[in-house]
Design a protein around this motif. Structure first.
Motif, PDB file in Angstrom:
ATOM      1  N   LEU A  34       0.837  -1.206   0.000  1.00  0.00           N
ATOM      2  CA  LEU A  34       0.000   0.000   0.000  1.00  0.00           C
ATOM      3  C   LEU A  34       0.868   1.251   0.000  1.00  0.00           C
ATOM      4  CD1 LEU A  34      -2.754   1.421   0.270  1.00  0.00           C
ATOM      5  CD2 LEU A  34      -2.562   1.122   2.742  1.00  0.00           C
ATOM      6  N   ARG A  35       1.925   1.243   0.787  1.00  0.00           N
ATOM      7  CA  ARG A  35       2.808   2.403   0.834  1.00  0.00           C
ATOM      8  C   ARG A  35       3.538   2.605  -0.496  1.00  0.00           C
ATOM      9  NH1 ARG A  35       6.832   3.796   5.860  1.00  0.00           N
ATOM     10  NH2 ARG A  35       7.716   5.723   5.001  1.00  0.00           N
ATOM     11  N   SER A  36       3.977   1.507  -1.114  1.00  0.00           N
ATOM     12  CA  SER A  36       4.672   1.611  -2.402  1.00  0.00           C
ATOM     13  C   SER A  36       3.745   2.168  -3.480  1.00  0.00           C
ATOM     14  CB  SER A  36       5.202   0.240  -2.813  1.00  0.00           C
ATOM     15  OG  SER A  36       6.124  -0.251  -1.858  1.00  0.00           O
ATOM     16  N   TYR A  89      -0.472  -2.457  -8.122  1.00  0.00           N
ATOM     17  CA  TYR A  89      -1.680  -2.767  -7.357  1.00  0.00           C
ATOM     18  C   TYR A  89      -1.842  -4.263  -7.111  1.00  0.00           C
ATOM     19  CZ  TYR A  89      -3.245   2.030  -8.244  1.00  0.00           C
ATOM     20  OH  TYR A  89      -3.349   3.393  -8.295  1.00  0.00           O
ATOM     21  N   ARG A  90      -1.448  -5.078  -8.078  1.00  0.00           N
ATOM     22  CA  ARG A  90      -1.704  -6.516  -7.993  1.00  0.00           C
ATOM     23  C   ARG A  90      -0.760  -7.239  -7.031  1.00  0.00           C
ATOM     24  NH1 ARG A  90      -5.051  -8.610 -11.891  1.00  0.00           N
ATOM     25  NH2 ARG A  90      -5.740  -7.133 -13.488  1.00  0.00           N
ATOM     26  N   ASP A  91       0.211  -6.551  -6.458  1.00  0.00           N
ATOM     27  CA  ASP A  91       1.120  -7.213  -5.536  1.00  0.00           C
ATOM     28  C   ASP A  91       0.431  -7.577  -4.210  1.00  0.00           C
ATOM     29  OD1 ASP A  91       2.965  -6.910  -7.471  1.00  0.00           O
ATOM     30  OD2 ASP A  91       4.167  -5.379  -6.427  1.00  0.00           O
ATOM     31  N   SER A  92      -0.709  -6.958  -3.951  1.00  0.00           N
ATOM     32  CA  SER A  92      -1.433  -7.236  -2.709  1.00  0.00           C
ATOM     33  C   SER A  92      -2.930  -7.175  -2.995  1.00  0.00           C
ATOM     34  CB  SER A  92      -1.065  -6.226  -1.610  1.00  0.00           C
ATOM     35  OG  SER A  92      -1.904  -6.378  -0.484  1.00  0.00           O
ATOM     36  N   LYS A  93      -3.680  -8.057  -2.335  1.00  0.00           N
ATOM     37  CA  LYS A  93      -5.134  -8.042  -2.508  1.00  0.00           C
ATOM     38  C   LYS A  93      -5.740  -6.755  -1.950  1.00  0.00           C
ATOM     39  CE  LYS A  93      -6.167 -12.019  -4.442  1.00  0.00           C
ATOM     40  NZ  LYS A  93      -5.088 -12.904  -4.233  1.00  0.00           N
ATOM     41  N   LEU A  94      -5.114  -6.168  -0.956  1.00  0.00           N
ATOM     42  CA  LEU A  94      -5.626  -4.930  -0.373  1.00  0.00           C
ATOM     43  C   LEU A  94      -5.591  -3.796  -1.394  1.00  0.00           C
ATOM     44  CD1 LEU A  94      -6.601  -3.327   2.113  1.00  0.00           C
ATOM     45  CD2 LEU A  94      -4.200  -2.933   2.683  1.00  0.00           C
ATOM     46  N   PHE A 131      -8.861  -1.883  -3.940  1.00  0.00           N
ATOM     47  CA  PHE A 131      -9.176  -0.448  -3.928  1.00  0.00           C
ATOM     48  C   PHE A 131      -8.437   0.304  -5.034  1.00  0.00           C
ATOM     49  CE2 PHE A 131      -9.691  -1.834   0.523  1.00  0.00           C
ATOM     50  CZ  PHE A 131     -11.067  -1.651   0.605  1.00  0.00           C
ATOM     51  N   LYS A 132      -8.104  -0.390  -6.101  1.00  0.00           N
ATOM     52  CA  LYS A 132      -7.395   0.223  -7.227  1.00  0.00           C
ATOM     53  C   LYS A 132      -8.210   1.353  -7.860  1.00  0.00           C
ATOM     54  CE  LYS A 132      -5.991  -1.040 -11.929  1.00  0.00           C
ATOM     55  NZ  LYS A 132      -7.096  -0.369 -12.582  1.00  0.00           N
ATOM     56  N   ASN A 133      -9.510   1.146  -8.025  1.00  0.00           N
ATOM     57  CA  ASN A 133     -10.323   2.152  -8.718  1.00  0.00           C
ATOM     58  C   ASN A 133     -10.455   3.441  -7.908  1.00  0.00           C
ATOM     59  OD1 ASN A 133     -12.017   0.140  -7.194  1.00  0.00           O
ATOM     60  ND2 ASN A 133     -13.523   1.761  -7.450  1.00  0.00           N
ATOM     61  N   TYR A 134     -10.251   3.407  -6.562  1.00  0.00           N
ATOM     62  CA  TYR A 134     -10.308   4.633  -5.768  1.00  0.00           C
ATOM     63  C   TYR A 134      -9.105   5.524  -6.061  1.00  0.00           C
ATOM     64  CZ  TYR A 134     -14.191   2.999  -2.896  1.00  0.00           C
ATOM     65  OH  TYR A 134     -15.417   2.587  -2.460  1.00  0.00           O
ATOM     66  N   PHE A 135      -7.919   4.931  -6.102  1.00  0.00           N
ATOM     67  CA  PHE A 135      -6.702   5.728  -6.303  1.00  0.00           C
ATOM     68  C   PHE A 135      -6.452   6.027  -7.777  1.00  0.00           C
ATOM     69  CE2 PHE A 135      -6.018   3.420  -2.319  1.00  0.00           C
ATOM     70  CZ  PHE A 135      -5.760   4.475  -1.469  1.00  0.00           C
ATOM     71  N   ASP A 136      -6.860   5.121  -8.653  1.00  0.00           N
ATOM     72  CA  ASP A 136      -6.584   5.295 -10.079  1.00  0.00           C
ATOM     73  C   ASP A 136      -7.779   5.853 -10.827  1.00  0.00           C
ATOM     74  OD1 ASP A 136      -4.919   5.245 -12.216  1.00  0.00           O
ATOM     75  OD2 ASP A 136      -5.397   3.176 -12.775  1.00  0.00           O
ATOM     76  N   ILE A 188       6.943   6.723  14.419  1.00  0.00           N
ATOM     77  CA  ILE A 188       7.567   7.656  13.477  1.00  0.00           C
ATOM     78  C   ILE A 188       7.442   7.162  12.041  1.00  0.00           C
ATOM     79  CG2 ILE A 188       9.900   6.688  13.542  1.00  0.00           C
ATOM     80  CD1 ILE A 188       8.878  10.417  13.656  1.00  0.00           C
ATOM     81  N   GLN A 189       7.427   5.814  11.854  1.00  0.00           N
ATOM     82  CA  GLN A 189       7.216   5.277  10.505  1.00  0.00           C
ATOM     83  C   GLN A 189       5.784   5.531  10.036  1.00  0.00           C
ATOM     84  OE1 GLN A 189       9.683   4.105   8.665  1.00  0.00           O
ATOM     85  NE2 GLN A 189      11.140   4.362  10.376  1.00  0.00           N
ATOM     86  N   VAL A 190       4.833   5.425  10.950  1.00  0.00           N
ATOM     87  CA  VAL A 190       3.438   5.719  10.610  1.00  0.00           C
ATOM     88  C   VAL A 190       3.287   7.178  10.217  1.00  0.00           C
ATOM     89  CG1 VAL A 190       1.104   5.850  11.553  1.00  0.00           C
ATOM     90  CG2 VAL A 190       2.531   3.856  12.040  1.00  0.00           C
ATOM     91  N   MET A 191       3.971   8.083  10.924  1.00  0.00           N
ATOM     92  CA  MET A 191       3.870   9.506  10.620  1.00  0.00           C
ATOM     93  C   MET A 191       4.455   9.816   9.239  1.00  0.00           C
ATOM     94  SD  MET A 191       2.279  10.911  13.024  1.00  0.00           S
ATOM     95  CE  MET A 191       1.839  10.826  14.739  1.00  0.00           C
ATOM     96  N   LYS A 192       5.544   9.179   8.895  1.00  0.00           N
ATOM     97  CA  LYS A 192       6.122   9.404   7.562  1.00  0.00           C
ATOM     98  C   LYS A 192       5.172   8.930   6.476  1.00  0.00           C
ATOM     99  CE  LYS A 192      10.958   9.086   9.098  1.00  0.00           C
ATOM    100  NZ  LYS A 192      12.227   8.323   8.995  1.00  0.00           N
ATOM    101  N   PHE A 193       4.549   7.767   6.690  1.00  0.00           N
ATOM    102  CA  PHE A 193       3.588   7.273   5.701  1.00  0.00           C
ATOM    103  C   PHE A 193       2.389   8.211   5.581  1.00  0.00           C
ATOM    104  CE2 PHE A 193      -0.260   4.645   4.969  1.00  0.00           C
ATOM    105  CZ  PHE A 193      -0.005   4.302   3.647  1.00  0.00           C
TER     106      PHE A 193
END
Length: 859
Positions: free
Chosen positions: A377-379, A398-403, A407-412, A434-439
């Protein structure tokens, strides 16, 4: 799923230039992904916080000394900006109104929305999404607002039916009713595990923790009253990069849930194939469905959270709406006019480090899949941001993860996306936080196309539902008022003759602006469809108008004929009216005469009533006089009675004085007896029976005791020695003991009034002086004989036992009681004067005489 805004066909789009089109196309507005931050309250007072809220949108993070890169960090403070920061004391209601309520408004207006919670394990994601029984989260509050808004406009169940291809079919009322009956029949008995049991029993056995929750009744969103609405929900989880349907019916043969496939529908929207989609009619029903899936969701205990979610859960709310027909009664049975919008609520599993959770085996594999899906999701978001900001054309994985694939159509494509970042302010969680904040910072830079739904305007009159309702109410009132012709009335709301708004902007700023041509095509198709609808409606109205003119002409002719017949009948009725007027005048004269007679009768009645009142008054006066006479005679009787009572009292007093004189004579005789007893030379004789009843006892000094009773009875004694009383002896009154001497009696004395002797010893014969002197201080001799009248007379001779100077004892008689028993059936006169020769007592009473003198008779 058919989105609110259809996408252009595949042939009209070029994949190589799609991203560049999104960047350079100024005709389509975009919005950044809005990210909100919620800070969890501190669990323990000993915990230290590494965060500080300095404004509604800014957080300052101070790395603790235990951080991994604490020494290499140049700046000791990190500042992060969000769309809104929610402090630890924020309420669930406030968070919902700010972060989720606009997405619910988009859903009702026909737009798609996505909301997901992100954060480390134990940061409060599930609480934010679901909440508790008394403090609901985003999901139940969203359902409350939806059903509050469409409460009066919901379609009947099974009017909208899923077509298994992410779309919906519109059924007729007959088909929908048939499906409802089948569901009711199937719900009565459901086979499970080879047995038959009712669904009600299943529902009763399932506990529902949200029954007592407070509903959001005040939140209402304006909806189109000329549409019908239906709500469908799905609940899936993504576990180990596989999609599972949590609402799927249980299969006896399958021990675990079957994995589902993510597919793309005809409108390029992603959906879970063959997922269970449930139509719900209330918030409670929807939450029961959610609880059913929640019990199947995979959770486990870890070192950081007692109930850690081991999967991503996706709860999707789909709102289906379709316009009503021109009469405002039923939904139009055309899939092209159905608008489908959805709100996806995603509770992401928490990101975690294995060295802190101490996971092994299955838990370690789950943590790896969770972290991989979140990294994908982050990538995807990072590549999207790079393509949008730098104009590159990198492929988004998108296809690397079912998540991300789901939701591909929302972002694309189109849809509003919001994210709530849940953080734990503890210093121990600084490295994960801190990793969550960067994301979160990176996510806010991603642009998503703003949804612009286009609803087909059929030209129907607005407000037709309400107009049809008012028309039906008016028609029913007319039918109740006795007008059956009102049932044939029909309402014609007609169409609005307009081809729609102005043409969209046609300015082309880029050679690959395919979206403008697609939009224009849809606009022209809508205008053509509407023109055809209006033309057909015009022709139908013209035909109906011609038919109406012909019917009105025929009705006019019939009305003329009816008018002529009514005139003739009117003339006849006029003659009848004149005859009735004459009869009315005669009747009025008769009524006047009857009124005069009635007035005379009323006067007579009043005079008679006055006479009756006078007689009643005279009768009452007589009664009063009788009462007075009666009271007068009562006074006289009372005076006579008092006079007689006084005379009787005088007689009784005289009789009492006579009796007292007799008693005085007796007392004088008793004194003489005492004097005789004092004299040592005095002797007397007793009668035969009395001599036998008086005891003759030897004293302890060898003397014979001579006893003389107060009634004149003499007792023999020896003269050689005389007992002298001890003058120093003082007898205790509380220590009295009686000698109850009862020789053989004629009848038992238990039937008469007994003397009061508290401590006594009864004997029938004296054989030794010790029986008198042994611990006794009082003596009582009982003798019985018949009086002159034949009645039984009992005499009690009472005496004191006094010690003598020589060691003996003497008996001193000082009291006599006379008890007489009389026959209750005797007819003799009892009230005569008492003879001077008899013992002083009254008839049928106890006679008691007591002699008290300083010099008592001695024996």
């Amino acid at each position: 799923m058919k989105s609110a805004r259809s996408k252009p066909p595949t042939s009209a789009r070029k994949p190589t230039n799609r991203t560049r089109f999104v960047v350079n196309n100024n005709m389509q507005s975009k919005d950044p992904v809005q990210v909100y931050c919620r800070i969890r309250p501190m669990q323990f007072p000993s915990d230290t916080s590494c965060m500080k809220v300095i404004s509604d949108t800014t957080i300052v993070i101070t790395p603790p000394e235990s951080a991994t890169n604490f020494r290499s960090t140049t700046s000791k403070e990190i500042q992060t900006i969000f769309s809104r920061v929610f402090p630890p004391d924020v309420s669930q209601r406030e968070l919902f109104n700010i972060a989720a309520l606009p997405l619910v408004e988009n859903l009702i207006q026909g737009r798609n929305s996505l909301l997901f919670t992100y954060g480390v394990t134990g940061s409060g994601k599930t609480y934010t999404m679901t909440g508790e029984s008394q403090d609901s989260g985003i999901m139940p509050r969203s359902l409350d607002v939806i059903f509050n808004s469409i409460a009066n406009y919901q379609a009947k169940k099974f009017v909208f039916k899923p077509d298994k291809l992410n779309g919906f079919d519109v059924q007729s009322e007959t088909d929908a009713m048939l499906d409802r009956q089948n569901e009711l029949h199937a719900g009565l008995t459901t086979p499970r595990h080879g047995k038959m049991r009712t669904r009600k029993a299943d529902s009763d056995s399932d506990s529902n923790p949200m029954i007592l929750r407070a509903a959001e009744e005040s939140q209402v969103i304006q909806v189109d009253p000329d549409n019908v609405y239906a709500v469908f929900v799905t609940y899936v989880e993504i576990y180990n990069n596989s999609v599972y349907d949590l609402l799927e019916e249980e299969d006896v043969r399958a021990k675990t849930l079957q994995s589902k496939i993510v597919r793309e529908d005809g409108n390029k929207n992603m959906y879970v194939h063959a997922v269970t989609e449930v139509e719900v009619k209330s918030t409670e029903e929807a939450f029961e469905v959610f609880q059913k899936g929640q019990r199947r969701r995979r959770v486990a205990h870890t070192a950081l959270n007692a109930e850690s979610s081991r999967s991503h859960s996706v709860f999707t709310i789909r709102l289906v709406q379709a316009p009503l027909d021109c009469e405002g009664e039923q939904a139009i049975q055309d899939k092209r006019v159905v608008c489908i919008s959805q709100l996806s609520l995603v509770d992401l599993a928490g990101s975690e480090r294995t060295n802190r959770t101490k996971n092994t085996g299955q838990r370690l594999r789950e943590a790896g899949n969770i972290n991989n899906s979140l990294m994908t999701l982050r990538s995807c978001l990072e590549i999207l941001r790079e393509n949008q900001t730098q104009g590159t054309n990198k492929m988004v994985p998108y296809r690397d993860s079912k998540l991300t694939h789901l939701f591909k159509n929302y972002f694309d494509g189109e849809g509003q996306v919001r994210m709530i970042v849940c953080v734990n302010p503890r210093s121990d969680d600084y490295d994960e936080t801190i990793q969550v904040m960067k994301f979160a910072e990176m996510t806010q830079e991603v642009q998503v196309a703003r949804p612009t739904p286009i609803k087909l305007d059929l030209g129907f009159t607005p407000g037709r539902r309400q107009a049809n309702k008012i028309f039906k109410e008016a028609r029913s009132r007319l039918e109740k008022d006795g007008k059956p012709e009102a049932a044939d009335l029909e309402v014609d709301l007609g169409l609005v003759y307009s081809l729609g708004g102005p043409f969209p902007e046609l300015e082309v700023a880029h050679p690959h602006s395919d979206q403008i041509i697609t939009t224009l095509m849809h606009f022209l198709e809508q205008r053509i469809n509407k023109r055809n609808i209006l033309r057909a409606d015009l022709q139908q109205k013209q035909t109906d108008f011609r038919k109406m003119l012909l019917s009105m002409e025929n009705e006019n002719i019939s009305m003329k004929v009816e008018n002529a017949s009514l005139k003739a009948s009117h003339a006849q009725q006029k003659k009848k009216v004149s005859a009735l007027e004459g009869h009315l005048c005669k009747t009025e004269a008769q009524i006047d005469s009857l009124l005069r007679k009635l007035n005379n009768a009323n006067d007579t009645i009043r005079s008679l009533q006055q006479e009756l009142r006078d007689r009643d008054m005279a009768l009452n006066q007589r009664i009063i006089d009788k009462q007075r006479v009666k009271q007068k005679y009562n006074h006289k009787i009372q005076a006579e009675t008092d006079k007689m009572n006084r005379e009787l009292e005088m007689k009784l007093r005289a009789q009492r004085e006579h009796l007292q004189n007799q008693m005085k004579d007796k007392e004088d005789k008793l004194r003489l007896v005492k004097k005789i007893l004092v004299d040592d030379n005095g002797l007397s004789t007793l009668s035969g029976e009395q001599k036998e009843s008086i005891p003759v006892l030897p004293s302890e000094g060898g003397d014979i005791l001579n006893i003389r009773t107060p009634g004149g009875i003499d007792v023999r004694s020896r003269r050689d020695k005389v007992a002298v009383s001890n003058h120093r002896y003082r007898r205790s009154q509380s220590a009295d003991r009686w000698i109850d001497h009862r020789p053989g009696a004629l009848v038992p004395v238990d039937t008469v009034l007994q003397p009061l002797m508290r401590r006594r010893r009864s004997i029938t014969k004296l054989t030794s002086p010790k029986e008198i002197t042994d611990g006794a201080s009082r003596y009582c001799l009982i003798a019985q004989n018949h009086d002159s009248e034949g009645e039984l007379e009992t005499k009690l001779y009472k005496a004191d036992i006094v010690p003598t100077s020589g060691g003996g004892a003497q008996v001193v008689f000082n009291d006599v009681e006379c008890l007489k028993q009389m026959s209750p059936t005797g007819n003799r006169k009892r009230s005569g004067p008492v003879s001077s020769q008899s013992t002083p007592y009254l008839n049928s009473e106890q006679c008691h005489t007591a002699e008290s003198n300083s010099k008592k008779p001695r024996v």
